[in-house]
Design a protein around this motif. Structure first.
Motif, PDB file in Angstrom:
ATOM      1  N   GLY A 165       0.807  -1.220   0.000  1.00  0.00           N
ATOM      2  CA  GLY A 165       0.000   0.000   0.000  1.00  0.00           C
ATOM      3  C   GLY A 165       0.836   1.264   0.000  1.00  0.00           C
ATOM      4  N   ARG A 166       0.173   2.385  -0.042  1.00  0.00           N
ATOM      5  CA  ARG A 166       0.885   3.657  -0.097  1.00  0.00           C
ATOM      6  C   ARG A 166       0.295   4.621   0.922  1.00  0.00           C
ATOM      7  N   ALA A 167       1.077   5.566   1.325  1.00  0.00           N
ATOM      8  CA  ALA A 167       0.617   6.563   2.294  1.00  0.00           C
ATOM      9  C   ALA A 167      -0.495   7.411   1.673  1.00  0.00           C
ATOM     10  N   GLY A 168      -1.262   8.046   2.520  1.00  0.00           N
ATOM     11  CA  GLY A 168      -2.331   8.919   2.042  1.00  0.00           C
ATOM     12  C   GLY A 168      -3.688   8.262   2.145  1.00  0.00           C
ATOM     13  N   LYS A 169      -4.608   8.704   1.294  1.00  0.00           N
ATOM     14  CA  LYS A 169      -5.992   8.242   1.341  1.00  0.00           C
ATOM     15  C   LYS A 169      -6.164   6.771   1.000  1.00  0.00           C
ATOM     16  N   ARG A 170      -5.142   6.144   0.434  1.00  0.00           N
ATOM     17  CA  ARG A 170      -5.234   4.738   0.025  1.00  0.00           C
ATOM     18  C   ARG A 170      -4.207   3.868   0.752  1.00  0.00           C
ATOM     19  N   ALA A 171      -3.927   4.213   2.011  1.00  0.00           N
ATOM     20  CA  ALA A 171      -2.929   3.467   2.790  1.00  0.00           C
ATOM     21  C   ALA A 171      -3.391   2.046   3.085  1.00  0.00           C
ATOM     22  N   LEU A 172      -4.691   1.845   3.261  1.00  0.00           N
ATOM     23  CA  LEU A 172      -5.233   0.511   3.483  1.00  0.00           C
ATOM     24  C   LEU A 172      -6.658   0.462   2.971  1.00  0.00           C
ATOM     25  N   THR A 173      -7.167  -0.752   2.784  1.00  0.00           N
ATOM     26  CA  THR A 173      -8.519  -0.927   2.264  1.00  0.00           C
ATOM     27  C   THR A 173      -9.332  -1.814   3.195  1.00  0.00           C
ATOM     28  N   LEU A 174     -10.626  -1.503   3.280  1.00  0.00           N
ATOM     29  CA  LEU A 174     -11.548  -2.262   4.123  1.00  0.00           C
ATOM     30  C   LEU A 174     -12.782  -2.637   3.320  1.00  0.00           C
ATOM     31  N   ILE A 175     -13.379  -3.753   3.693  1.00  0.00           N
ATOM     32  CA  ILE A 175     -14.637  -4.177   3.093  1.00  0.00           C
ATOM     33  C   ILE A 175     -15.456  -4.860   4.181  1.00  0.00           C
ATOM     34  N   GLN A 176     -16.763  -4.793   4.052  1.00  0.00           N
ATOM     35  CA  GLN A 176     -17.651  -5.442   5.014  1.00  0.00           C
ATOM     36  C   GLN A 176     -17.867  -6.901   4.668  1.00  0.00           C
ATOM     37  N   ALA A 177     -17.800  -7.758   5.657  1.00  0.00           N
ATOM     38  CA  ALA A 177     -18.074  -9.186   5.464  1.00  0.00           C
ATOM     39  C   ALA A 177     -19.479  -9.395   4.917  1.00  0.00           C
ATOM     40  N   GLU A 178     -20.412  -8.545   5.319  1.00  0.00           N
ATOM     41  CA  GLU A 178     -21.796  -8.678   4.879  1.00  0.00           C
ATOM     42  C   GLU A 178     -21.957  -8.472   3.371  1.00  0.00           C
ATOM     43  N   HIS A 179     -20.973  -7.839   2.730  1.00  0.00           N
ATOM     44  CA  HIS A 179     -21.051  -7.609   1.292  1.00  0.00           C
ATOM     45  C   HIS A 179     -20.522  -8.790   0.469  1.00  0.00           C
ATOM     46  N   LEU A 180     -19.778  -9.686   1.078  1.00  0.00           N
ATOM     47  CA  LEU A 180     -19.225 -10.813   0.328  1.00  0.00           C
ATOM     48  C   LEU A 180     -20.326 -11.692  -0.282  1.00  0.00           C
ATOM     49  N   PRO A 181     -21.393 -12.048   0.467  1.00  0.00           N
ATOM     50  CA  PRO A 181     -22.460 -12.839  -0.159  1.00  0.00           C
ATOM     51  C   PRO A 181     -23.215 -12.058  -1.240  1.00  0.00           C
TER      52      PRO A 181
END
Length: 160
Positions: free
Chosen positions: A48-64
């Motif tokens: 990853g890179r510094a700034g607004k895109r340093a890490l990414t998240l997703i909800q488990a509820e969206h996987l299905p």
């Protein structure tokens, strides 16, 4: 009735970290881990890179939901290439707020758009199946430690 500001700050419960993954380099397979250190530049061991895109998240509820929209079987987090999967709290409702995740403090406001690789990973229509469900890109406010099972909760600021 509560004012809108109070409604926006109210959540039934904290969320939980369900899964953590590192992408050691661009296009490399995602490696699941049980815990990780988050620095200003993102997760240690991730490309990853510094700034607004340093890490990414997703909800488990969206996987299905993504699986249903792509007419696929169960989707494992590695396929979607996000860093952290959380459950139990609506990430969109936390947008533009500072979030405590483990001991780290992050903030997100930018949706994590799917990339064209999702068409191959999920099959025909995979890119569109992820639209609106792809999670969020986050910046790091305070470095810290995150482990599977840690709480995810809003950090209320004095100015709100």
């Amino acid at each position: 009735m509560s004012g809108l500001r109070e409604l926006l700050r109210t959540h039934r419960r904290d969320g939980r970290v369900q899964w953590i993954g590192l992408r050691p380099e661009r296009l490399a397979p995602v490696q699941p881990v049980e815990q990780v250190e988050i620095k200003d530049c993102g997760l240690i061991g991730d490309h990853g890179r510094a700034g607004k895109r340093a890490l990414t998240l997703i909800q488990a509820e969206h996987l299905p939901v993504i699986a249903a929209l792509s007419e696929g079987d169960e989707i494992v987090p590695e396929t979607l290439r996000r860093n952290i999967v959380v459950s139990g709290i609506n990430l969109m409702a936390l947008r533009h707020n500072q979030i405590r995740i483990g001991t780290a403090l992050i903030e997100f406001s930018v949706p994590c758009a799917p990339c064209s690789r999702m068409e191959k990973a999920l099959g025909t229509g995979g890119y569109n199946a992820m639209r609106g469900h792809g999670g969020w890109c986050a910046s790091v406010i305070e470095p810290g430690h995150v482990a599977v099972g840690d709480a995810v909760r809003p950090e209320h600021r004095a100015d709100t």
